[in-house]
Write a protein that holds these residues in place. Structure first.
Motif: not given
Lengths: 265, 399, 184
Positions: A169-172, A177, A191, B24, B81-84
């Motif tokens: 997971c990249v946390g986008c 949403q 994160k 966001w 912004h990205l968590g990772q």
């Protein structure tokens, strides 16, 4: 409903008596070692198959609103099981108060984690309906979250559970949403995205989800629909009103509710 | 946690526990803003190269460089912004075909390629000339930049011209795809009543065109003033005309969306109404609509409907452009942040205020918006902005 | 080749095309190398993720795991009206008590004044939304006044926390009173 419950109570009592006071040899067939802790096998036939996935099982989760007392025990157990950071919720309980003018008052103080300790004093009209609604992941068959994940970090496993690959997971936050039920959040420590998984790791070991175990009034019921003796099978085959949340979204949620009112979103 | 508690204090009505946090943030407001400017600037260039609007010739090369400068910086707010962010390459490795956001990897790269190639072909004569005139490191630099070619014969230039034509024609739908998919990232989210509309990609695209043209007008006027050169009046008037036209379309679609929601008044309307007349009232009705759309429309009316001198155009046009650039920023804010302020319970909303010094805060946003200007400055050192510069033989550009 | 120029008219185009092709081929190989194992075998995800989730350690082991070492409490608990209340909800998760078959920490036990908020969390009439068929609801101080008990009493002075009606039943039996109607 009460008749059914007392039958189950008897069964449960008998079951526990059988397991714990019966011969160790006999009861070993019904218990699974976890380290050396013996826990009762709660889901029949799970945990002893050779293949990794829960093949041949079709799990269902039913929430019975008429039994929920809003104690928040499920939330406590869930938070404990997964060590969920404060302010984020894998499951929560809402209180609905509807007055005789069809005004709806909803609240969920700290997700119901501490229970509901006070009444609401801001309601001028007399109440016509009051109830609690536990919320958790709906395990949609056509999940929005799986559709929008850009890297394939959330997915539907072969046994029908929507899971998250924490390593990819990249946390986008796109899945957060997209979920119409707001059951997903971003874990502030890892994160990455996180959500209720119907306790997949417990179910794979033959245990009930933590919240189901914890609920003192059987408001949450979980089981295998292919097992005709299971409570979920009986509930979902009785002629009664079975609902899902936001059916107009088209997500086809697998989480079913008994006693749900139209005012619940 | 205390941040969540603060937001909880601003909540009105019932907000789902997981909806208290706005995920966001300002960074995600900036990303469509930047890609919008990229797409819009490219449209200015295509109006010359594809649609043969001769008056825009002075801006043909500059607008591409302007687009490239912003394109190079578009990834930055996303990575912040990205968590990772370390896993961001996954967008290229395993893009999910059902996810609009996965379009970021390959759409973006393909569009960047088209842009870079078009700039190369347009400026090749300049690069060759500079290579031949330079010494030392600069000479090697221009050798690489011109792909070690020096053939400027009529045949070569004709070939270049055809390729430029091809690239600019292909670039138009690609620019639409680049910003259209960003609009679809929002438009495809059925769970959010503010975002889920087929109009969303169209609104995003039109506001992209608008922001690009406005950005170029502002940059053009500024650069001409700084280098004390005359502003081409017909070019300016054409830009203003197109800015106005696109802006009317943009504004109409934006208003149409809200009006239709209000007219149909489905079950989602109370939540939307609560949002637009609640936490979003100031930034939407006062900011985006009244001031930042109303004033430019008035200015546009003055410029188009009255007889006026070029000097007036050169003053009012940049004012109008600046207002419109702000309007597009407000629009992005109102869509991105506004959509998240409404809880999916349909019964409540929260308020969001970015801090100056946090990870995705205002200061960083300002810094990120300054980057493209710095990149543009560097690009200006390599490629001449204007075709009447010395050694800027843009002979490859078709009449 | 034309006179006066070192490269052919198409040289730069050929070089660009070749560079792009090289990049695409290299990219394909790099992508293959960097893809996670068996990605895409079951769907657009890494199959190992399912096992990662399945291998997570369970922390709550349910009451049966407690009864194994606490048989006396089990005896009282399984016959009382609190039999559906999970031990770990009041006392903490199994994983915080036993690791690798060794007890490494003691579990919290709520005593004294702290007991009342715990009971009230489920049994308070003021919360308005509880279905009375599910659980006995009481209000304070009415409950204590009704039972003719001093109003500063805490719950566990009359109610054994593991089997709340145990002492009540025993007291009634002692006094020769009929048993209280047990809620089903």
């Amino acid at each position: 409903m009460t008749r059914l419950r007392s039958e189950i109570d008897l069964d449960r009592r008998g079951f526990i008596k059988k397991v714990l006071s019966g011969a160790i040899g006999g009861s070993l067939l019904l218990v699974l070692p976890q380290g050396s802790a013996l826990i009762a096998q709660q889901l029949a036939g799970v945990g002893d198959e050779k293949e990794p996935y829960l093949n041949g099982k079709k799990f269902a989760f039913v929430v019975d609103i008429t039994n929920c007392i809003g104690c928040g025990t499920c939330c406590v157990a869930d938070k404990n099981e997964y060590q969920v950071p404060d302010g984020h919720f894998r499951t929560w309980v809402e209180r609905y108060l509807i007055d005789d003018q069809d005004n709806v008052y909803v609240d969920s103080p700290n997700g119901g984690l501490d229970g509901f300790l006070t009444g609401r004093d801001d309601i001028p009209n007399p109440l016509r309906d009051t109830f609690f609604v536990p919320k958790l992941c709906n395990m949609c068959e056509k999940s929005s979250c799986v559709q929008v994940c850009p890297v394939g970090a959330t997915f539907r496993s072969p046994d029908g559970f929507v899971l998250i690959d924490e390593k990819r997971c990249v946390g986008c936050s796109y899945c957060v949403q997209a979920c119409p039920y707001s059951v997903r959040f971003i874990n502030p420590v890892k994160k990455t995205a996180e959500k209720c998984t119907w306790c997949y790791h417990r179910v794979r070991k033959g245990m009930q989800p933590a919240c189901v175990d914890a609920c003192p009034t059987q408001a949450r019921i979980f089981g295998d629909l292919n097992d005709k003796q299971s409570e979920v099978y009986k509930l979902l085959h009785e002629p009664q009103v079975i609902s899902v949340l936001k059916p107009d979204m088209g997500n086809e949620p697998s989480l079913h509710y008994l006693g749900l009112r139209r005012e619940v979103t | 946690m205390h941040v969540l508690a603060e937001i909880a204090a601003t909540a009105s009505g019932y907000v789902f526990p997981n909806d208290l946090q706005v995920h966001w943030t300002l960074m995600i407001v900036l990303y469509p803003y930047i890609t919008g400017i990229v797409a819009g600037a490219f449209i200015v260039s295509s109006m010359y190269h594809v649609f043969h609007i001769q008056t825009l010739r002075p801006l043909a090369g500059f607008s591409l460089l302007f687009a490239l400068a912003f394109l190079t910086c578009a990834t930055v707010p996303l990575l912040v912004h990205l968590g990772q962010p370390g896993r961001a390459m996954s967008m290229f490795l395993t893009p999910n075909p059902t996810s609009a956001m996965a379009g970021f990897g390959y759409f973006y790269a393909a569009y960047g390629l088209i842009l870079i190639l078009e700039i190369f072909f347009i400026y090749r004569p300049t690069l060759v000339a500079r290579h031949q005139a330079a010494k030392g490191l600069k000479r090697i630099f221009y050798l690489v930049m011109s792909m070690a070619s020096d053939n400027l014969s009529a045949e070569a230039l004709e070939l270049d011209r055809r390729i430029i034509r091809f690239l600019s024609v292909v670039g138009v739908p690609m620019a639409c795809a680049l910003h259209g998919y960003v609009g679809f990232i929002f438009g495809g989210v059925k769970a959010n009543p503010l975002w889920a509309t087929p109009l969303m990609p169209i609104i995003f695209l039109l506001s992209a065109c608008v922001s690009g043209i406005a950005g170029i007008i502002l940059a053009y006027v500024f650069l001409m003033k700084v280098s004390r050169r005359p502003i081409d009046p017909r070019c300016m008037r054409t830009c203003v005309k197109f800015l106005g036209g696109f802006f009317i379309l943009n504004f109409s679609f934006e208003m149409l969306e809200v009006f239709t929601h209000g007219y149909m008044a489905t079950s989602h309307w109370p939540a939307l109404h609560g949002l637009l007349w609640g936490p979003l009232y100031n930034s939407y009705w006062i900011g985006q609509v009244l001031v930042l759309s109303g004033l430019p429309l008035i200015l546009m009316g003055v410029l188009q409907l009255t007889k006026n001198r070029h000097a007036l155009v050169n003053v009012l046009a940049p004012v109008m452009a600046a207002l419109i650039l702000l309007q597009v920023l407000f629009m992005r804010w109102n869509v991105v942040i506004g959509g998240q302020l409404m809880s999916k319970s349909g019964r409540g909303s929260v308020f969001y205020q970015p801090a100056w010094l946090e990870k995705e805060g205002i200061l960083l946003a300002v810094v990120i918006m300054v980057f493209p200007i710095m990149v543009l400055y560097l690009l200006g050192k390599i490629f001449p902005f204007w075709q009447d510069d010395k050694q800027s033989t843009i002979r490859g550009v078709a009449p | 080749m034309q006179p006066g120029f070192k490269s052919s008219p198409k040289a730069h185009i050929v070089r660009i095309v070749l560079t792009l092709v090289a990049v695409m081929i290299a990219g394909t190989f790099i992508r293959q190398a960097m893809l996670p194992d068996e990605f895409g075998k079951l769907g657009h995800y890494r199959p190992g993720a399912v096992e990662d989730e399945a291998n997570r350690q369970a922390r709550i082991m349910s009451s049966e795991s407690c009864f194994e070492c606490h048989p006396l409490i089990k005896k009282i608990h399984v016959d009382g009206v609190h039999k559906t209340v999970l031990c770990e909800v009041c006392h903490g998760a199994y994983a915080d008590h036993v690791k690798d078959d060794v007890v490494f920490a003691t579990m919290p036990v709520v005593r004294g004044q702290d007991i009342k908020p715990m009971c009230v969390k489920c049994h308070n009439k003021i919360i308005q939304a509880m279905p009375p068929e599910s659980i006995k609801l009481v209000a304070f101080p009415e409950h204590l006044e009704e039972k003719k008990v001093r109003t500063h009493h805490i719950c566990d002075q009359c109610h054994h926390v593991h089997a709340p009606l145990k002492w009540v039943h025993e007291a009634r039996e002692m006094m020769g009173l009929p048993p209280e109607r047990e809620r089903s």
